[in-house]
Write an enzyme that holds these catalytic residues in place. Structure first.
Site, PDB file in Angstrom:
ATOM      1  N   SER A 132       0.900  -1.289  -0.030  1.00  0.00           N
ATOM      2  CA  SER A 132       0.276  -0.054  -0.170  1.00  0.00           C
ATOM      3  C   SER A 132       0.866   1.381   0.046  1.00  0.00           C
ATOM      4  CB  SER A 132      -0.910  -0.018   1.177  1.00  0.00           C
ATOM      5  OG  SER A 132      -1.546   1.293   1.393  1.00  0.00           O
ATOM      6  N   TYR A 145      -1.987  -0.486  10.093  1.00  0.00           N
ATOM      7  CA  TYR A 145      -2.202  -0.809   8.742  1.00  0.00           C
ATOM      8  C   TYR A 145      -0.793  -0.719   7.956  1.00  0.00           C
ATOM      9  CZ  TYR A 145      -3.752  -1.413   4.082  1.00  0.00           C
ATOM     10  OH  TYR A 145      -3.938  -1.231   2.869  1.00  0.00           O
TER      11      TYR A 145
END
Length: 235
Positions: A132, A145
């Site tokens: 990501s 995350y």
């Protein structure tokens, strides 16, 4: 491919199948991956599926075994399954932290562990890990995350150096038009902020599908190590 029932996984499965790939699809929702498989077959492609929970190592072993049984080999594994119940640290959502570690990091490592013996016997293979842009620009609420994605990014680079006959690729999506983040976020303010940003600039998951296909489609002696795919307007 894990996480193949919706979003980036579904788009990638459909795109690869349209270009002749034989797909083995895994996701927790059997109904979703069955629907994707049927869509591929209706379009003339070939795919099989198995309900797969990436937090269970045996499920990844079984998914790889299915590929070998059905198609005789495994050329690529795409570790795409991920969750993003983001929050501030002081919200103390420790169960969510554990879940992100289990799915985003441990789940991908289980996929790698399942595929490596097959790739070793074949003398070739390709591991694609979906990470990501949250790991490239660190912002509040995304600490855990981003940490799971950057841990996988680090593991991918180490694997690349250890395995000269293995291709590795890490793909970093930016804001993509899926329900990935907001489905898991419990804080209404964070959810609203994510939705607002997505509405402003999110791009289709097909963009990630094309990037993954590009990396896979290279000659055996060419490795695309890292791809960042984000909206042009994303800061």
């Amino acid at each position: 491919m894990t996480g193949a029932g919706r979003g980036i996984g579904r788009a990638t499965a459909l795109h690869l199948a349209a270009h002749g790939a034989h797909l083995v699809l895994g996701a927790r929702s059997e109904a979703e991956i069955a629907a994707v498989t049927q869509e591929i077959e209706r379009a003339g492609g070939e795919a099989v599926y198995r309900a797969t929970d990436v937090t269970r190592r045996a499920d990844l072993d079984a998914l790889v075994e299915l590929a070998c049984e059905r198609f005789g080999r495994l050329d690529v594994i795409v570790n795409n399954a991920g969750i993003g119940p983001i929050s501030r640290f002081d919200a103390l959502q420790v169960d969510d932290w554990d879940a992100m570690i289990d799915v985003n990091l441990r789940g991908a490592l289980y996929g790698i562990a399942a595929a490596l013996p097959v790739f070793g016997r074949q003398g070739s293979g390709h591991i694609v890990n979906v990470v990501s842009t949250a790991g490239l620009k660190i912002v509040p609420t995304m600490g855990v995350y981003a940490a799971t994605k950057n841990a996988l990014r680090t593991a991918t680079e180490a694997l690349r150096q250890e395995s000269p006959n293995l291709r590795t690729t890490e793909v970093s999506p930016g804001f993509i038009d899926t329900s990935f983040a907001e489905r898991a976020i419990s804080d209404p303010d964070i959810k609203a902020a994510i939705q607002k940003r997505k509405d402003e600039l999110a791009i289709s998951p097909d963009a990630i599908a094309r990037a993954i296909a590009f990396a896979i489609d290279q000659p055996e002696d060419v490795e695309i190590g890292s791809i960042v795919v984000r909206p042009t307007a994303q800061d």
